[in-house]
Design a protein around this motif. Structure first.
Motif, PDB file in Angstrom:
ATOM      1  N   ALA A  31       0.809  -1.224   0.000  1.00  0.00           N
ATOM      2  CA  ALA A  31       0.000   0.000   0.000  1.00  0.00           C
ATOM      3  C   ALA A  31       0.839   1.269   0.000  1.00  0.00           C
ATOM      4  O   ALA A  31       0.298   2.372   0.060  1.00  0.00           O
ATOM      5  N   SER A  32       2.151   1.131  -0.078  1.00  0.00           N
ATOM      6  CA  SER A  32       3.036   2.295  -0.021  1.00  0.00           C
ATOM      7  C   SER A  32       2.900   3.181  -1.247  1.00  0.00           C
ATOM      8  O   SER A  32       2.554   2.724  -2.338  1.00  0.00           O
ATOM      9  N   THR A  33       3.229   4.445  -1.060  1.00  0.00           N
ATOM     10  CA  THR A  33       3.277   5.381  -2.184  1.00  0.00           C
ATOM     11  C   THR A  33       4.380   4.939  -3.144  1.00  0.00           C
ATOM     12  O   THR A  33       5.521   4.752  -2.730  1.00  0.00           O
ATOM     13  N   PRO A  34       4.083   4.747  -4.424  1.00  0.00           N
ATOM     14  CA  PRO A  34       5.122   4.303  -5.357  1.00  0.00           C
ATOM     15  C   PRO A  34       6.226   5.351  -5.508  1.00  0.00           C
ATOM     16  O   PRO A  34       5.955   6.553  -5.576  1.00  0.00           O
ATOM     17  N   LEU A  35       7.471   4.878  -5.541  1.00  0.00           N
ATOM     18  CA  LEU A  35       8.585   5.760  -5.876  1.00  0.00           C
ATOM     19  C   LEU A  35       8.639   5.933  -7.382  1.00  0.00           C
ATOM     20  O   LEU A  35       8.221   5.058  -8.151  1.00  0.00           O
TER      21      LEU A  35
END
Length: 319
Positions: A268-272
């Protein structure tokens, strides 16, 4: 917070004063003893106590030629915008001692900007140590935003979340990510991402002026596993698929390619962003992370690195 006795408070006050006189004002221990009206042995003990109780934080303010040379070579080889290499402890070259101080220096440099800035932060042991090294600042015009949540599937939270702690130290607006690291299903992840406040925070993170992330290995001591985010079976599957590392829970191989796997579908992390023109710092060191860091650099998801000289030499030794 534990309440200290008056005697203990006085003892720490004396230690802090002696530490300041020695490390900041440049007094000798004989001079401290004379000024405080104590014996030299007492002055020596007070200075030592100021360090053991972490009342004094020491940062090296002199470039070391070998470290500078290694930093230049790594920046050149991997096309980095920035690289800092800190000294290694000869008795423990894989130690991360020194990374926290260097990372804190870099974070403070951005927080001291006169222009409002947004800092996006990952989680982990090294970043938490960086935050603990930050000097108290007053930064009401800056924003600190989380790149990911820190909840496991059972609802428990990792102790290495940094955004709230950092905001408290520097008095900045903060935007945590109230999400599990790995939702149970892709559908659940998409539903969470569709929530207005989550979508807003993710957009803020992607537009950050500078980003700081740790790099995790995927061996037996993988933080994703130790902190309860992936099961032993899932870890085995990742290793079998060629995974060597992760950044904010995105899993990649030795060439920096994100794996086509269930974990990356659910994370669910913000994509780099590949090839970002903004500074994206990775902070990591140690033998068990060499190939993880190598993959991170090859991925172009990060463009800046803070590591130690042992790890830098290992990175340069690999074709």
């Amino acid at each position: 917070m534990v309440k200290l006795s008056n005697a203990e408070n006085r003892r720490l006050d004396d230690a802090a004063r002696a530490g300041w006189m020695y490390y900041v004002a440049g007094n000798t221990q004989d001079e401290i003893a004379k000024k405080l009206g104590v014996s030299r042995q007492s002055a020596q003990r007070m200075v030592a106590l100021s360090v053991s109780e972490k009342l004094v934080k020491v940062r090296l303010d002199h470039p070391i030629a070998k470290c500078m040379d290694l930093a230049d070579k790594i920046a050149s080889r991997f096309g980095l915008q920035s690289c800092e290499v800190v000294p290694s402890d000869p008795s423990d070259p894989s130690s991360t001692v020194g990374l926290a101080q260097a990372g804190a220096n870099e974070i403070e440099r951005h927080l001291k900007s006169e222009q409002p800035k947004t800092l996006a932060m990952g989680t982990g042991r090294v970043l938490r140590a960086c935050v603990d090294e930050l000097a108290p600042l007053n930064c009401p015009d800056h924003k600190v935003v989380a790149l990911l949540g820190n909840m496991a599937s059972d609802g428990s939270a990792s102790p290495y979340d940094v955004v709230v702690r950092m905001a408290e130290r520097v008095n900045a607006k903060h935007y945590p990510m109230p999400l599990p690291v790995l939702p149970e299903t892709v559908k659940a992840k998409n539903q969470l991402h569709a929530m207005p406040h989550i979508a807003q925070n993710m957009q803020l993170a992607q537009q950050a002026d500078v980003t700081f992330v740790g790099v995790g290995n995927l061996g037996a001591n993988s933080p994703l596993h130790l902190d309860g985010f992936v099961t032993p079976k899932e870890l085995d599957e990742l290793q079998a698929g060629g995974a060597v590392g992760e950044m904010i829970s995105w899993v990649f191989d030795k060439n920096g390619k994100l794996l086509d796997c269930a974990i990356n579908e659910r994370v669910a992390s913000t994509p780099l962003i590949v090839g970002s023109d903004k500074l994206v710092f990775a902070l990591a060191a140690g033998e068990e992370k060499v190939y993880s860091i190598l993959g991170a650099l090859r991925s172009k998801l990060v463009n800046s690195l803070i590591t130690n000289e042992y790890t830098a030499e290992r990175l340069l030794s690999i074709d």
